[in-house]
Design an enzyme around this catalytic site. Structure first.
Site, PDB file in Angstrom:
ATOM      1  N   ARG A 103       3.316   1.994   1.331  1.00 45.38           N
ATOM      2  CA  ARG A 103       3.298   2.840   0.122  1.00 45.38           C
ATOM      3  C   ARG A 103       2.466   2.196  -0.979  1.00 45.38           C
ATOM      4  NH1 ARG A 103       8.581   4.191  -2.611  1.00 45.38           N
ATOM      5  NH2 ARG A 103       8.951   1.988  -2.271  1.00 45.38           N
ATOM      6  N   SER A 139       7.343  -7.687   2.768  1.00 41.72           N
ATOM      7  CA  SER A 139       8.716  -7.949   3.238  1.00 41.72           C
ATOM      8  C   SER A 139       8.751  -8.795   4.503  1.00 41.72           C
ATOM      9  CB  SER A 139       9.430  -6.618   3.472  1.00 41.72           C
ATOM     10  OG  SER A 139       9.370  -5.846   2.304  1.00 41.72           O
ATOM     11  N   ASP A 195      11.000  -7.596  -0.499  1.00 35.66           N
ATOM     12  CA  ASP A 195      11.740  -6.358  -0.809  1.00 35.66           C
ATOM     13  C   ASP A 195      13.160  -6.648  -1.298  1.00 35.66           C
ATOM     14  OD1 ASP A 195      12.473  -7.299   1.694  1.00 35.66           O
ATOM     15  OD2 ASP A 195      12.634  -5.327   2.624  1.00 35.66           O
TER      16      ASP A 195
END
Length: 899
Positions: free
Chosen positions: A521, A585, A639
């Site tokens: 994203r 992440s 994350d």
């Protein structure tokens, strides 16, 4: 003339549909815990939970008490792949002194007959399972126990009602045990249930049993979720309706005639079993006698001459009714029977009597059809089917010997329930074989249960083991923080260089990148401060193809930059040099907030030339190669840290971030003085624990199962991330698949057939676990999910699959809770307080979507860290919004530092 006289016994289809609706209402009443006490149709749970599946085998005994004879049976269920069985039986009379004497004498008689049978068959001194066929209403609390509610038929034995009949049989058998009988009573079975099981052995569609003989009754397989009298809502259970008592509350008074009332008053149990008295063969002959008597008195038959036989109760039997209705010889039979009764009939008398018999037996078949149609409709509705195929197992003298009864019954049932394709299967070898089949199924299920428990017990972690896991995690956290042990520590405790939480003064426009799974994203985040404090986000999602995930590092980062370019174009901000936070992440060793060296890939990523490299430099290089725009990369963020920051923006008490989704990880704010690998003792810094690697040194090997090892060996990174492979969504489904394969190999699932789909790795996604374990999902829907996965399951298979999913996800939540308990206890000791109040920011699909994971996790933390009051706060987009907030906090702290 006879038709007019007996018009009340004629029932139209509308009247039958009305009876059907009334019976359906009585069924619902009987199934409800609150309404059952006043229900006439008692809907007794039989604790028979499964139909035969063809894998039953062995020798079984059955005793059959309830008819005009007592039966002893030996059934050998053959394991020949053809579902065949051998039945040997011996029948004994049931004299009046036994059927109307006292309980001790009755059960001693049963034991004596069984002893004789075993002697005859040379079975003495063999320990065999026994099923007790007891054809009277009993309240059962388990399969091998039943309290007699009341006698029916011609039995009136004293001292047995309201007692457990299996215990009484045990006592009688005990007297023989020393000398000749050693049996294990596995099941108490009603003859109706026995009929269903006998037919179910031959036709697996059979899920209804009906008896139409001396007595009448029906049973069927009901969904457990509808049986509030029994704990649990998984699977199905056979319900013995005891429909003979339908109408005892007056529900059928408008259909009962004067003859029904007279018959009832003259019976052994007036006011009871009213439906049975309108249907069963015990009463049909007597009903015909009462009608003929009144017609004769009124001069309509036999020239008005009443013989002594016509005045004598029981002189006309149901066998006479059947004989007089035979197609060709019915009239001659009628003449012969009536002459024997000294009635000297004319040909018109014979025709009239034949018509009376037809009307009485037709009404019986009609009423039976209406109640059976109600059961079939309920089955169809339970299954949520528009059209249903099913089989009704059926037994009883009236059904078998009456020349027209069966045909009438079938025809009326099919007319009342046109949406059910019903096969009627005659029980060939009686209910004794059915009782033995119940025992065989019970024996199979008990053996199956032992095997399943052996497989699943290692997943059940007692509190003492969870405490050990908590303490091991605590020790590993300390190793990761200390300079001399950090290099060899499995829990790496990586400094993030995030040294502050949001204070509400953050503002501006920020870009955020989020890479951590199969999607990537790009976000534009606008933060406003002051009284109108808010965070606005705009984002676009891009896929990362497998060939990019597992290609070269340059290809991966070029793809990321291509996605950023598309987003900037899309948002119209290509020229702006915005501060950027990069949520990455994967385990990184950071030397500062904007430098992150990849320790190792997880979650299926395998891009080459990345491990040991600074991912921020790789991103900057890719931006330079494209040469279209420039960005100010302020922070590389995990994350988990983003999750903590997002929740910290809302709740200043949030100092821990937890991810429980595709992967599993935790971060928390640690005191600088405890972080030996970073210079300085003042303030706090967020530590990214990377706890997924907990256990890579073997410290939790004692709780890893062979299925965990199989999943690990088949993964992209064998021997690494062992804790994550026991707790995260990416692996739970694969653990479940390995267990299902093992159970199928043992013949405990899917009929022992391992389908092609079950052989496919990762077929069981975590979302399926969440769906299967949902409390709102009926087993029928679980079966549909399994069918979507190419797994053709029975109801029993679905229960086992649901149980497997449950133990695997529960263990994951408990292990996650044990790890988190170690973190909160460390926080409590850091602060030097007796009682800690703290908030944990949480994100991840496993926590958010699984029906039980979050509850079990919270319960485990509470149990293992009782001095910590932990609040769990769901994060809203920790990896996007959190990255922007970290960037904003870093900018704010940088500006403060400059000043």
């Amino acid at each position: 003339q006879v038709d007019r006289y007996l018009h009340q016994l004629h029932l139209s289809d509308n009247a039958l549909l009305d009876v059907m609706a009334r019976f359906q209402a009585e069924m619902v009443k009987g199934l409800g815990r609150d309404t059952n006490p006043t229900a006439t149709v008692k809907m007794l749970p039989s604790f028979v939970r499964s139909l035969p599946d063809g894998s039953e085998k062995g020798d079984f005994l059955a005793v059959d008490l309830g008819g005009s004879q007592f039966g002893a049976h030996q059934v050998t269920v053959l394991d020949d792949g053809k579902q065949s069985s051998q039945l040997e039986s011996k029948f004994y009379p049931t004299p009046k002194e036994v059927t109307q004497g006292n309980g001790a004498e009755l059960f001693e008689y049963v034991a004596d007959c069984l002893s004789d049978f075993m002697e005859t068959k040379n079975l003495k001194h063999k320990k065999l399972p026994l099923a007790f066929m007891f054809s009277f209403p009993c309240k059962q609390t388990k399969l091998e126990e039943g309290v007699l509610l009341g006698w029916t038929k011609h039995f009136r034995v004293r001292g047995v009602q309201d007692t457990d009949v299996v215990s009484s049989l045990h006592k009688a058998l005990q007297k023989h045990k020393a000398s000749d009988i050693d049996v294990d009573v596995l099941a108490l079975v009603n003859d109706t249930v026995g009929t269903m099981m006998t037919c179910g052995y031959d036709d697996q569609r059979c899920e209804v049993g009906v008896i139409i003989g001396t007595g009448t009754n029906a049973c069927y397989m009901e969904e457990m979720r509808h049986i509030s009298l029994v704990e649990g809502d998984e699977g199905r259970m056979c319900i013995n309706t005891e429909w003979g008592a339908f109408g005892d509350d007056g529900a059928l008074d408008d259909l009962r005639t004067e003859f029904d009332r007279e018959l009832d008053l003259g019976s052994l149990n007036p006011g009871k079993q009213l439906f049975e008295k309108m249907i069963s063969s015990l009463y049909l002959g007597e009903l015909v006698r009462l009608i003929l008597l009144k017609m004769t008195k009124q001069g309509l038959l036999f020239n008005g001459k009443v013989s002594a036989a016509l005045l004598t109760k029981g002189k006309i039997e149901t066998k006479h009714v059947s004989a007089m209705e035979k197609y060709k010889e019915g009239l001659s039979n009628a003449k012969e029977i009536l002459t024997e009764l000294n009635l000297f009939p004319s040909e018109e008398d014979c025709l009239a009597v034949q018509q009376v018999c037809t009307i009485v037996s037709f009404r019986s078949a009609n009423l039976c059809a209406a109640a059976l149609a109600a059961i079939l409709t309920r089955l169809r509705e339970n299954k949520k089917l528009l059209r249903m195929r099913t089989t009704v197992g059926i037994d009883g003298g009236l059904y078998k010997t009456h020349p027209k009864y069966a045909k009438r019954l079938h025809k009326v049932v099919r007319r009342l329930v046109p949406m059910c394709d019903v096969r009627f299967l005659l029980s060939e070898s009686g209910s004794g074989r059915g009782a033995a089949v119940v025992a065989a199924v019970a024996s199979r299920l008990a053996a199956q249960r032992r095997h399943i428990d052996t497989v699943l017990t290692p997943f059940l972690l007692p509190l003492a083991v969870l405490r050990e896991v908590r303490d091991s995690m605590r020790a590993e956290l300390e190793y990761g923080l200390k300079r001399e042990t950090q290099a060899s520590a499995t829990v790496k405790m990586l400094p993030t260089y995030v040294c502050g939480m949001p204070d509400g003064t953050e503002k501006g426009k920020f870009l955020a990148l989020d890479l951590g799974g199969t999607n990537f994203r790009v976000l534009l985040v606008k933060i406003k401060s002051g009284r109108r404090r808010s965070v606005q986000m705009y984002n676009k999602i891009f896929a990362i193809p497998l060939e990019i995930m597992q290609g070269t590092g340059e290809e991966l980062f070029d793809h990321i930059v291509q996605c950023i370019a598309d987003f900037l174009e899309y948002m119209g901000i290509k020229g702006a040099r915005l501060p950027l936070g990069f949520t990455f992440s994967f385990p990184c060793r950071q030397a500062s907030i904007d430098k992150g060296t990849l320790v190792g890939w997880t979650k299926g990523f395998k891009a080459t030339d990345c491990e040991g490299e600074d991912v921020v430099d790789m991103l900057r290089e890719a931006i330079r190669r494209r040469n279209e725009f420039d960005l100010d990369i302020v922070a590389v963020v995990n994350d988990t840290v983003g999750t903590m920051m997002t929740c910290g923006y809302e709740d200043p008490n949030c100092e821990i971030g937890l991810i429980a989704g595709t992967g599993s990880n935790v971060c928390y704010m640690e005191d600088m003085k405890n972080i030996e690998i970073v210079e300085g003792n003042e303030g706090k810094m967020c530590i990214n624990t990377e706890w997924g690697a907990f256990g890579d040194n073997g410290c939790i090997d004692h709780i890893r199962t062979k299925y965990d090892r199989e999943v690990d060996e088949g993964s992209l990174n064998p021997g690494k991330q062992r804790y994550e492979k026991m707790t995260s969504g990416m692996y739970l489904g694969e653990i479940v698949r390995q267990i299902l394969i093992d159970l199928t190999k043992q013949g405990l699932l899917f009929r022992g057939h391992i389908s092609e789909s079950l052989r496919k790795r990762c077929i069981f996604e975590t979302k399926f676990l969440s769906q299967i374990e949902s409390d709102r999902l009926a087993l029928l829907q679980v079966r549909r999910i399994l069918q979507e996965l190419g797994l053709d399951s029975t109801c029993d298979d679905s229960i086992i699959v649901k149980e497997v999913c449950g133990v695997v996800s529960r263990r994951a939540a408990q292990l996650c809770g044990a790890g988190l308990a170690a973190i909160v206890e460390k926080k409590r000791e850091n602060r030097g307080v007796e009682h800690l109040q703290i908030t944990v920011g949480v994100d991840g699909t496993l926590y958010k979507l699984h029906p039980h994971f979050s509850r079990v996790l919270r319960e485990t933390v509470k149990e293992l860290a009782p001095q910590c009051d932990v609040t769990f706060m769901l994060s809203e987009d920790g990896s996007g919004k959190g990255a922007a907030l970290i960037t904003a906090v870093a900018k704010r702290l940088h500006n403060v530092g400059q000043k």
